[in-house]
Design an enzyme around this catalytic site. Structure first.
Site, PDB file in Angstrom:
ATOM      1  N   HIS A   1      -6.113  45.101  -8.804  1.00 10.86           N
ATOM      2  CA  HIS A   1      -7.326  44.713  -8.065  1.00 10.86           C
ATOM      3  C   HIS A   1      -7.139  43.339  -7.402  1.00 10.86           C
ATOM      4  CE1 HIS A   1     -11.470  44.076  -6.910  1.00 10.86           C
ATOM      5  NE2 HIS A   1     -11.509  42.980  -7.635  1.00 10.86           N
TER       6      HIS A   1
ATOM      7  N   THR B   1     -12.979  44.263 -12.026  1.00  6.35           N
ATOM      8  CA  THR B   1     -12.714  45.582 -11.458  1.00  6.35           C
ATOM      9  C   THR B   1     -11.384  46.126 -11.975  1.00  6.35           C
ATOM     10  OG1 THR B   1     -13.863  44.841  -9.506  1.00  6.35           O
ATOM     11  CG2 THR B   1     -12.559  46.845  -9.284  1.00  6.35           C
TER      12      THR B   1
HETATM   13 MN    MN Z   1     -17.007  41.843 -11.312  1.00  8.50          MN
END
Ligand code: MN
Length: 424
Positions: free
Chosen positions: A142, A358
């Site tokens: 990410h 994430t």
């Molecule tokens: Mn976040």
């Protein structure tokens, strides 16, 4: 470590549908509200809610360290004060009571009717009163993807990223339970470099596929929690949708980082699955190179194999799964995050929520945000109803699911789901 309630051979006298996230090996904790009753602490097997207040009142939780107030309440905070040993003994007791062949409770029909409630007859409430919320940024893929999009692929990771589990303090007040409708946030954006900023509804609304963990009471201000000790300070985990307004974020984040682009809402799944129940799904993490500082070193398998998926459901249409990821893809694990968080003496409390950041896997199809899936809007995703998505539109519902599976046992989280309503 051997935890009695995790035995894959166990089965329950309560019916468990095939592929249920809630076999007897799960025994999660949450807060339920049934018609005509006060909110209370509960667990779940199959599609049956276990009312722990009633279980306590009927005497089935005797000789544990709990009081009525720990269950007759609208959050898990009180029972979490019993710490790891307390909640472990409670989970083991529940497991024992509902194990196939254990008739103490089962043969008392009157008691069973008081204790078990069909899942459709309760409303799930926010499980924890979150005192403080911290969000990390711990998935390498990410961070790399975002770095590629906004900086350059050769220097995608900032110099600190592999040395520090980067995080920020978020907002606790707007963490809400799955199913809570959410209005599209409004705020300042600067779509054009040459023009002054504008105000209006966010146009680039995004989800972030994350997992959250909830802490027990920590140590006094000034003390630290080591990676070795961290397991004893983590109660359990939930699915966590950390909504983000990408256009607001882009304009506001320099120099102090996330603010209004992040604090308008985050949704959590209703059941806290204990770290004990996730123990069988432990896996090794990635080799960390460069070597981390000693306070971030750890031993043993501290990552967890949890299959994750995200679906978007446009209004009056079927859903489309847009991401398959896994919690094992984290670079930094929870033990490192907690050790880092407290290494300066910052104290944590029972009911603090910490989110992973994430969670993106290493390939397309495994990315945990629309920013990455649509690559900043350049790769729209076709939907079953013929429309397409670059980001999340009004009246879309975003659904996240997760479970671990091993030795024929599936321990899951159910789902976190939220519908986006137009801006107010
Ligand atoms: Mn976040």
């Amino acid at each position: 470590m051997s935890i009695a309630a995790n035995n894959p051979a166990l089965s329950s006298w309560v019916e468990v549908p095939e592929n249920s996230d809630f076999p007897i090996q799960n025994i999660p904790f949450g807060i339920v509200k049934a018609e005509g009753h006060s909110p209370r602490v509960a667990s779940r097997i199959g599609d049956s809610i276990i009312d722990l207040k009633s279980l306590f009142v009927l005497g089935y939780l005797e000789n544990l360290q709990f009081r009525l107030e720990d269950f007759d309440t609208d959050s898990l905070n009180a029972m979490m004060r019993s710490g790891k040993q307390g909640t472990r003994s409670l989970r083991n007791r529940i497991s024992k009571l509902f194990e196939a062949g254990q008739e103490d409770l089962q043969k008392n029909e009157h008691h069973v009717n008081q204790v078990l409630i069909p899942v459709g007859q309760v409303e799930m409430l926010m499980p924890v009163k979150v005192g403080d919320y911290t969000d990390f940024y711990s998935s390498e893929q990410h961070a790399y993807n975002v770095g590629c999009m906004f900086r350059d692929p050769n220097n995608a990771l900032l110099p600190n990223w592999k040395h520090i589990p980067v995080g920020y303090h978020g907002r606790a007040s707007s963490i809400v339970i799955s199913g809570t409708p959410m209005h599209r946030p409004k705020g300042q954006q600067k779509p054009n470099d040459e023009e002054p900023p504008v105000f209006g509804p966010c146009k680039l609304l995004d989800f972030e596929l994350e997992m959250g963990f909830v802490t027990y009471q920590g140590k006094p201000l000034g003390d630290s929690i080591s990676t070795e000790e961290a397991d004893d300070y983590i109660f359990g985990m939930c699915l966590f949708n950390d909504w983000s307004a990408r256009d607001i974020q882009k304009w506001e984040y320099v120099p102090l980082g996330p603010f209004l682009a992040k604090n308008f809402a985050s949704h959590v799944s209703p059941w806290i699955v204990t770290l004990d129940a996730l123990e069988p799904f432990r896996v090794p993490g990635p080799v960390q190179d460069p070597k981390v500082l000693p306070y971030l070193e750890y031993t043993g398998d501290k990552h967890i194999d949890i299959n994750l998926e995200v679906a978007i459901q446009p209004e009056n249409s079927e859903e489309k799964v847009v991401c398959h990821s896994n919690y094992k893809h984290m670079y930094w694990n929870m033990n490192q995050q907690l050790a880092h968080h407290s290494v300066n003496g910052c104290n944590i409390n029972a009911g603090d929520m910490m989110a992973s950041g994430t969670i993106s896997g290493g390939e397309e199809g495994m990315y945990g945000s629309m920013l990455e899936i649509s690559w900043k809007g350049t790769k729209p995703v076709p939907m079953p109803d013929g429309s397409e998505r670059k980001f999340i539109l009004d009246n879309d519902t975003v659904i996240m699911r997760g479970y671990g599976e091993k030795n024929g046992v599936r321990v899951g989280f159910g789902e976190v789901s939220a519908k986006v309503l137009p801006a107010k």
